[in-house]
Scaffold this motif. Structure first.
Motif, PDB file in Angstrom:
ATOM      1  N   LYS A  27       0.813  -1.211   0.000  1.00 40.77           N
ATOM      2  CA  LYS A  27       0.000   0.000   0.000  1.00 40.77           C
ATOM      3  C   LYS A  27       0.846   1.260   0.000  1.00 40.77           C
ATOM      4  O   LYS A  27       1.953   1.272   0.524  1.00 40.77           O
ATOM      5  N   SER A  28       0.278   2.340  -0.532  1.00 36.60           N
ATOM      6  CA  SER A  28       0.872   3.670  -0.440  1.00 36.60           C
ATOM      7  C   SER A  28      -0.237   4.674  -0.138  1.00 36.60           C
ATOM      8  O   SER A  28      -1.252   4.718  -0.836  1.00 36.60           O
ATOM      9  N   ASN A  29      -0.034   5.478   0.919  1.00 33.84           N
ATOM     10  CA  ASN A  29      -1.003   6.492   1.308  1.00 33.84           C
ATOM     11  C   ASN A  29      -0.769   7.750   0.465  1.00 33.84           C
ATOM     12  O   ASN A  29       0.255   8.413   0.590  1.00 33.84           O
ATOM     13  N   LEU A  30      -1.712   8.081  -0.377  1.00 36.41           N
ATOM     14  CA  LEU A  30      -1.592   9.224  -1.274  1.00 36.41           C
ATOM     15  C   LEU A  30      -1.539  10.558  -0.523  1.00 36.41           C
ATOM     16  O   LEU A  30      -0.955  11.520  -1.017  1.00 36.41           O
ATOM     17  N   LEU A  31      -2.105  10.630   0.681  1.00 43.02           N
ATOM     18  CA  LEU A  31      -2.039  11.857   1.476  1.00 43.02           C
ATOM     19  C   LEU A  31      -0.607  12.109   1.941  1.00 43.02           C
ATOM     20  O   LEU A  31      -0.142  13.252   1.961  1.00 43.02           O
ATOM     21  N   TYR A  32       0.121  11.066   2.316  1.00 45.46           N
ATOM     22  CA  TYR A  32       1.544  11.213   2.647  1.00 45.46           C
ATOM     23  C   TYR A  32       2.337  11.590   1.399  1.00 45.46           C
ATOM     24  O   TYR A  32       3.252  12.405   1.463  1.00 45.46           O
ATOM     25  N   LYS A 178      -5.598   9.435  12.526  1.00 47.05           N
ATOM     26  CA  LYS A 178      -5.329   8.708  11.288  1.00 47.05           C
ATOM     27  C   LYS A 178      -6.169   9.269  10.160  1.00 47.05           C
ATOM     28  O   LYS A 178      -7.344   9.565  10.341  1.00 47.05           O
ATOM     29  N   ALA A 179      -5.541   9.401   8.982  1.00 53.20           N
ATOM     30  CA  ALA A 179      -6.247   9.764   7.759  1.00 53.20           C
ATOM     31  C   ALA A 179      -5.476   9.117   6.616  1.00 53.20           C
ATOM     32  O   ALA A 179      -4.273   9.293   6.503  1.00 53.20           O
ATOM     33  N   ALA A 180      -6.174   8.359   5.799  1.00 47.94           N
ATOM     34  CA  ALA A 180      -5.486   7.672   4.703  1.00 47.94           C
ATOM     35  C   ALA A 180      -6.385   7.566   3.482  1.00 47.94           C
ATOM     36  O   ALA A 180      -7.587   7.342   3.595  1.00 47.94           O
TER      37      ALA A 180
END
Length: 188
Positions: A27-32, A178-180
């Protein structure tokens, strides 16, 4: 911190033995990604409706303009899926740990974050809810949000680059933890 690292290694060791026939997602968190924070998450299927998500993030950058957003963190989460693993809605229980060195940030943040630099660590946990949408056979997208607690221990400095320590303290925080919005590739 050593205890958390030992526990994480133990859990990963147990999962590698038991996860031969289970699903694994990358996975990759687009917000990060939007903040130039490198991140990678692995999620392991534990049972038909249970998974363990282990995201790790790291931001080593120091822009020339005196701003800092350096940090690294980990936020393992055990999830219960209402339909089946990696599909539709889930609830989760997460823990988190991070080291940070931030300051000199633009107007989006508080005035304190613009004028001062904070260096320290945080730890805590919380509850989350999320939903995953299958895009193709191995690809999906997931959104999640969480609320919880964090204990923040920090040192405060008068500017991003310079100065003597103004304060050495800590505080308790209750709120979003948390926000993802993640893009997911199902490996197995």
């Amino acid at each position: 911190m050593k205890r958390a690292l030992i526990l994480l290694i133990f859990i990963l060791g147990c999962l590698t033995i038991e996860s031969k026939a289970q699903k694994i997602a990358l996975k990759s968190n687009l917000l990060y990604d939007a903040t130039t924070t490198m991140n990678l998450g692995l999620e392991f299927g534990l049972a038909r409706k249970w998974t363990l998500d282990i995201p790790v993030n790291y931001n080593p950058w120091k822009p020339d303009n005196g701003r800092r957003l350096r940090h690294w963190g980990v936020q393992p989460e055990i999830r219960y899926w209402f339909c089946e693993s990696f599909n539709r809605t889930f609830v989760g229980l997460h823990a988190h740990y991070a080291d940070f060195n931030v300051g000199g940030l633009p107007g989006l943040f508080s005035e304190n974050m613009q004028k001062n630099r904070y260096q320290g660590h945080l730890y805590g946990g919380g509850l989350s809810v999320g939903h995953s949408w299958i895009l193709k056979k191995r690809w999906s997208i997931e959104a999640s949000i969480g609320l919880g607690y964090a204990r923040i221990e920090y040192e405060k400095y008068p500017c991003a680059e310079c100065g003597s320590k103004l304060k050495d303290t800590g505080r308790n925080y209750f709120g979003p933890t948390k926000a993802a919005l993640s893009i997911i590739y199902l490996i197995k």
